[in-house]
Design a protein around this motif. Sequence first.
Motif, PDB file in Angstrom:
ATOM      1  N   GLY A 175       0.813  -1.210   0.000  1.00  0.00           N
ATOM      2  CA  GLY A 175       0.000   0.000   0.000  1.00  0.00           C
ATOM      3  C   GLY A 175       0.843   1.255   0.000  1.00  0.00           C
ATOM      4  N   GLY A 176       1.987   1.204   0.681  1.00  0.00           N
ATOM      5  CA  GLY A 176       2.885   2.357   0.706  1.00  0.00           C
ATOM      6  C   GLY A 176       3.460   2.666  -0.653  1.00  0.00           C
TER       7      GLY A 176
ATOM      8  N   SER B 153       5.209   5.378  -6.345  1.00  0.00           N
ATOM      9  CA  SER B 153       6.224   4.615  -7.068  1.00  0.00           C
ATOM     10  C   SER B 153       5.597   3.518  -7.918  1.00  0.00           C
ATOM     11  CB  SER B 153       7.223   3.993  -6.086  1.00  0.00           C
ATOM     12  OG  SER B 153       6.603   2.997  -5.285  1.00  0.00           O
ATOM     13  N   HIS B 154       4.419   3.032  -7.519  1.00  0.00           N
ATOM     14  CA  HIS B 154       3.737   1.974  -8.243  1.00  0.00           C
ATOM     15  C   HIS B 154       2.298   2.382  -8.559  1.00  0.00           C
ATOM     16  CE1 HIS B 154       7.138  -0.520  -7.199  1.00  0.00           C
ATOM     17  NE2 HIS B 154       6.609  -1.569  -7.821  1.00  0.00           N
ATOM     18  N   SER B 155       1.771   1.796  -9.616  1.00  0.00           N
ATOM     19  CA  SER B 155       0.372   1.975  -9.990  1.00  0.00           C
ATOM     20  C   SER B 155      -0.353   0.642  -9.855  1.00  0.00           C
ATOM     21  CB  SER B 155       0.247   2.477 -11.431  1.00  0.00           C
ATOM     22  OG  SER B 155       0.839   3.749 -11.583  1.00  0.00           O
ATOM     23  N   MET B 156      -1.643   0.715  -9.567  1.00  0.00           N
ATOM     24  CA  MET B 156      -2.460  -0.486  -9.423  1.00  0.00           C
ATOM     25  C   MET B 156      -3.602  -0.430 -10.427  1.00  0.00           C
ATOM     26  SD  MET B 156      -4.550  -1.921  -6.073  1.00  0.00           S
ATOM     27  CE  MET B 156      -5.641  -0.490  -6.028  1.00  0.00           C
TER      28      MET B 156
ATOM     29  N   GLU C 189     -11.639 -10.825 -11.678  1.00  0.00           N
ATOM     30  CA  GLU C 189     -11.062  -9.491 -11.478  1.00  0.00           C
ATOM     31  C   GLU C 189      -9.697  -9.605 -10.807  1.00  0.00           C
ATOM     32  OE1 GLU C 189     -13.719  -6.392 -10.103  1.00  0.00           O
ATOM     33  OE2 GLU C 189     -15.433  -7.719 -10.415  1.00  0.00           O
ATOM     34  N   ALA C 190      -8.666  -9.844 -11.596  1.00  0.00           N
ATOM     35  CA  ALA C 190      -7.298  -9.929 -11.095  1.00  0.00           C
ATOM     36  C   ALA C 190      -6.696  -8.528 -10.995  1.00  0.00           C
ATOM     37  CB  ALA C 190      -6.464 -10.817 -12.005  1.00  0.00           C
ATOM     38  N   VAL C 191      -5.452  -8.456 -10.491  1.00  0.00           N
ATOM     39  CA  VAL C 191      -4.838  -7.155 -10.246  1.00  0.00           C
ATOM     40  C   VAL C 191      -3.391  -7.165 -10.710  1.00  0.00           C
ATOM     41  CG1 VAL C 191      -4.015  -7.680  -7.906  1.00  0.00           C
ATOM     42  CG2 VAL C 191      -4.619  -5.317  -8.516  1.00  0.00           C
ATOM     43  N   LEU C 192      -2.894  -5.987 -11.095  1.00  0.00           N
ATOM     44  CA  LEU C 192      -1.504  -5.805 -11.517  1.00  0.00           C
ATOM     45  C   LEU C 192      -0.976  -4.531 -10.881  1.00  0.00           C
ATOM     46  CD1 LEU C 192       0.941  -6.519 -13.376  1.00  0.00           C
ATOM     47  CD2 LEU C 192      -0.171  -5.160 -15.158  1.00  0.00           C
ATOM     48  N   VAL C 193       0.082  -4.655 -10.091  1.00  0.00           N
ATOM     49  CA  VAL C 193       0.746  -3.509  -9.461  1.00  0.00           C
ATOM     50  C   VAL C 193       2.142  -3.409 -10.076  1.00  0.00           C
ATOM     51  CG1 VAL C 193       1.530  -2.472  -7.306  1.00  0.00           C
ATOM     52  CG2 VAL C 193      -0.553  -3.866  -7.326  1.00  0.00           C
ATOM     53  N   HIS C 194       2.430  -2.284 -10.731  1.00  0.00           N
ATOM     54  CA  HIS C 194       3.668  -2.168 -11.499  1.00  0.00           C
ATOM     55  C   HIS C 194       4.301  -0.798 -11.260  1.00  0.00           C
ATOM     56  CE1 HIS C 194       1.925   0.641 -14.499  1.00  0.00           C
ATOM     57  NE2 HIS C 194       0.801  -0.003 -14.231  1.00  0.00           N
ATOM     58  N   PRO C 195       5.614  -0.659 -11.520  1.00  0.00           N
ATOM     59  CA  PRO C 195       6.263   0.650 -11.403  1.00  0.00           C
ATOM     60  C   PRO C 195       5.553   1.696 -12.253  1.00  0.00           C
ATOM     61  CG  PRO C 195       7.911  -1.070 -11.631  1.00  0.00           C
ATOM     62  CD  PRO C 195       6.584  -1.727 -11.851  1.00  0.00           C
ATOM     63  N   ARG C 196       5.332   2.869 -11.675  1.00  0.00           N
ATOM     64  CA  ARG C 196       4.551   3.899 -12.355  1.00  0.00           C
ATOM     65  C   ARG C 196       5.218   4.381 -13.636  1.00  0.00           C
ATOM     66  NH1 ARG C 196       0.421   7.378 -10.892  1.00  0.00           N
ATOM     67  NH2 ARG C 196       0.384   6.539  -8.794  1.00  0.00           N
ATOM     68  N   ARG C 197       6.543   4.274 -13.719  1.00  0.00           N
ATOM     69  CA  ARG C 197       7.227   4.780 -14.915  1.00  0.00           C
ATOM     70  C   ARG C 197       6.856   4.003 -16.171  1.00  0.00           C
ATOM     71  NH1 ARG C 197      12.447   2.615 -16.376  1.00  0.00           N
ATOM     72  NH2 ARG C 197      13.073   0.797 -15.145  1.00  0.00           N
ATOM     73  N   TRP C 198       6.270   2.814 -15.991  1.00  0.00           N
ATOM     74  CA  TRP C 198       5.750   2.070 -17.128  1.00  0.00           C
ATOM     75  C   TRP C 198       4.255   2.335 -17.224  1.00  0.00           C
ATOM     76  CZ3 TRP C 198       8.596  -2.733 -14.936  1.00  0.00           C
ATOM     77  CH2 TRP C 198       9.953  -2.667 -15.293  1.00  0.00           C
ATOM     78  N   ALA C 199       3.874   3.287 -18.039  1.00  0.00           N
ATOM     79  CA  ALA C 199       2.475   3.679 -18.143  1.00  0.00           C
ATOM     80  C   ALA C 199       1.690   2.632 -18.929  1.00  0.00           C
ATOM     81  CB  ALA C 199       2.354   5.032 -18.830  1.00  0.00           C
ATOM     82  N   VAL C 200       0.453   2.388 -18.500  1.00  0.00           N
ATOM     83  CA  VAL C 200      -0.452   1.464 -19.186  1.00  0.00           C
ATOM     84  C   VAL C 200      -1.743   2.223 -19.466  1.00  0.00           C
ATOM     85  CG1 VAL C 200      -1.677  -0.731 -19.072  1.00  0.00           C
ATOM     86  CG2 VAL C 200       0.557  -0.500 -17.950  1.00  0.00           C
ATOM     87  N   ASP C 201      -2.050   2.408 -20.751  1.00  0.00           N
ATOM     88  CA  ASP C 201      -3.221   3.196 -21.125  1.00  0.00           C
ATOM     89  C   ASP C 201      -4.522   2.459 -20.869  1.00  0.00           C
ATOM     90  OD1 ASP C 201      -1.654   5.305 -21.905  1.00  0.00           O
ATOM     91  OD2 ASP C 201      -1.516   4.653 -24.002  1.00  0.00           O
ATOM     92  N   GLU C 202      -4.551   1.166 -21.172  1.00  0.00           N
ATOM     93  CA  GLU C 202      -5.762   0.382 -21.009  1.00  0.00           C
ATOM     94  C   GLU C 202      -5.461  -0.866 -20.188  1.00  0.00           C
ATOM     95  OE1 GLU C 202      -7.514  -0.577 -24.713  1.00  0.00           O
ATOM     96  OE2 GLU C 202      -7.815   1.511 -25.338  1.00  0.00           O
ATOM     97  N   ALA C 203      -6.399  -1.224 -19.322  1.00  0.00           N
ATOM     98  CA  ALA C 203      -6.226  -2.426 -18.515  1.00  0.00           C
ATOM     99  C   ALA C 203      -6.189  -3.651 -19.427  1.00  0.00           C
ATOM    100  CB  ALA C 203      -7.371  -2.551 -17.507  1.00  0.00           C
ATOM    101  N   PRO C 204      -5.285  -4.590 -19.180  1.00  0.00           N
ATOM    102  CA  PRO C 204      -5.204  -5.793 -20.018  1.00  0.00           C
ATOM    103  C   PRO C 204      -6.481  -6.626 -19.909  1.00  0.00           C
ATOM    104  CG  PRO C 204      -3.262  -5.562 -18.602  1.00  0.00           C
ATOM    105  CD  PRO C 204      -4.271  -4.576 -18.115  1.00  0.00           C
TER     106      PRO C 204
END
Length: 715
Positions: free
Chosen positions: A196-197, A203-206, A655-670
């Motif tokens: 959560g931090g 630093s990360h996006s969900m 409904e799965a989840v992906l938490v990744h470094p924010r510097r890798w932007a994702v425009d649309e959810a997979p």
Amino acid sequence: MAKPPEQVTGDRRRRPIWLDVRRTTRGLQAMLLGGLASLASLVITFWTLPQISSDGPLPVLRLVVLLAVIGLLMRWLLAGLAILIGSVGVLVGGLLSQFGVVYLGVTLDPGVNLHGGVEAPVLVSIVMSSVSAFVGWVAYAGSDDAYVAEVMRGVRRRARRIQPAPKTGMLIVQIDGLAAPLLNWMVMSGNLPHLGGWIRDGSHSMLGWHTGVPATTPASQAGILHGGSGQIPAFRWYEKETGRVMVTNRARDAAEIEARMSTGRGLLADGGVSISNNWSGDAPNSVLVFSRAALPPTRSRGYVRFFSSPQGAARGLVLCVGEMIKELHQARRQRRRKLVPRVNRGGSYIFLRAISNVLLRDLNVSLITDELVKGTPVIYCDFVDYDEVAHHAGPTRPESLQTLEGLDRVLGALQRIIDTLPHSYEIVVLSDHGQSQGSTFLQRYGRTLTQVVDDLVDTTKEPVAATGRSEGWGPVNAFLTELSLRRSVAGSVTRKALHGKATRGEIELGPRDCEPPVAADEQMVVTASGNLALIYLATTPGRVPLEEIELLHPRLVPGLATHPGVGFVVIDSLAEGPVAIGRAGVHVLRTGRIEGEDPLTAYGPMAASSLLRQAEMPHNGDIVVVSRLDEYTHEVAAFEELVGCHGGIGGWQTEAVLVHPRRWAVDEAPVGSDAVHALLVSWLDQLGQRKRSGVETVDQLQESDRVDSDASVEA
């Protein structure tokens, strides 16, 4: 968070002095805590046992030092013997060594007196070792446990001698069964300070992603690791050509399935490692992987560290007993409070929970640490703790949420390990599916789906039912199979002890009704995966169309479609292809044409496309059955006896989840695990960890270049 590449340097001699002071302070603090824990254990033992006494406080303090020295020497000896006697041999030796350390210390200290016969030192050794494990557990409750803390100390000692890897690597941690809405709620409540931090500090996006059908670990991992989820229609299915029930967490079936979908260029192909997964991802090294469990295992320093450490397997077995007691208490509390829905939580599950939440979790940490230290380019590990507990307790019940808090502490420890190393890693956290809750089909209607099918068909034999709770046995069987294949004393002991449970060299523990034998003259086979069931007309070759089923068994389709526990059925028709049939309407999946009430409305906007894709998979059932979805609670009725389930559609399971470094932007959810695979491959490309294969086709290269271009624009 992970160090950016420009901050990584190979010159560790220029480290700031304050870092060395801080690490030295941590080491002294760990020694002090360990000494206090040993002192507390000794005081409790002296106080409770009449067989031991001392001439004053000084001999007790002296005994603490003596036990520490003897214990250190014993650990070095076990580490040296590990290659000869194997992991199980080290485990047994570790357990015996704990008693031996106490015995030597007590007999060598002249100020310590033993009273009684020859049984006195043995009894004192057993009690003191057990008390020490319990005191250590209490001392570390609510923070890093003792083993993780010991791993951290080992990494700090080795950090100075490690050569930094030239490129930033990627650590991918899978939290099995974690739904995106649940993680979002846990982050907002503040119960996950580490994960959560990362999200809170930016630093990360969900983001959530839709798994499609089937919502199972094997299907999702097939997509994530190989880009080949289209080969897996369910957790288990029947193949008419061979007359076999395929089960994805059974070693020989997993190996065959991976051979069908592997291209040799999986996610982990370029020097990666697969740990505790269904599939290898084409990694050159795999540990505790179902599809490679029957292959000769590779040696791992993480194995040796775990089994030789006094805070590793020896302590873990003691804590397994505590975990079993906790499970009995929590199950009893559910019964006393009359919580609904709930299922029986006895039998083998008590054992499986202890193994997954204690032993396998710590073993995974040790194996990951070994790869981080070596600078392995990409590491993928699955933690099954939450999924196993949520199946039996419920996805949002307190005991299930506690496992998520424990996994969050693991993530925090892995981050600190990375911060200690001279090279950098990016951390990606994802899940393979979610879970949906609900009273089971049998609990609601007093009959299983197989019994309902039997009433609706005109056959001379009862349908074969392939349902059960075999999922949790996969990691245990993979672990035991690897041990049995080791050329060591421990391997020989394991082979002899489990000889009756070995099939073609693979250990198969667990309920036999999950993978029943199918005779050549069987007429109907019913397999279940959560609230998804596949029905096969076993004696009719190929995919049987709706028109033929109506001739052979005219009551079957209407009886299923109108049953109160069934949401809809999907069947191939000669006229319009796959159709979803509900109690009051039909949805043609290819064209979207609807007659009457749409049976898919309650299952979400992606239901039709997901079911169409699943309907076109090889070896799919002649009839696909999905259970009802409650209107207000969004609970489903699993065809297995599990209160939390996944495999079909409805509720949170897709409904799965992906938490990744924010510097890798994702425009649309997979959408689908194959799309997650493409994302991860593009991120590895950006890190320079993806190699071009000489056998790649022109189309593959063009597609990869397009992904690279899109990813660069997003970044």
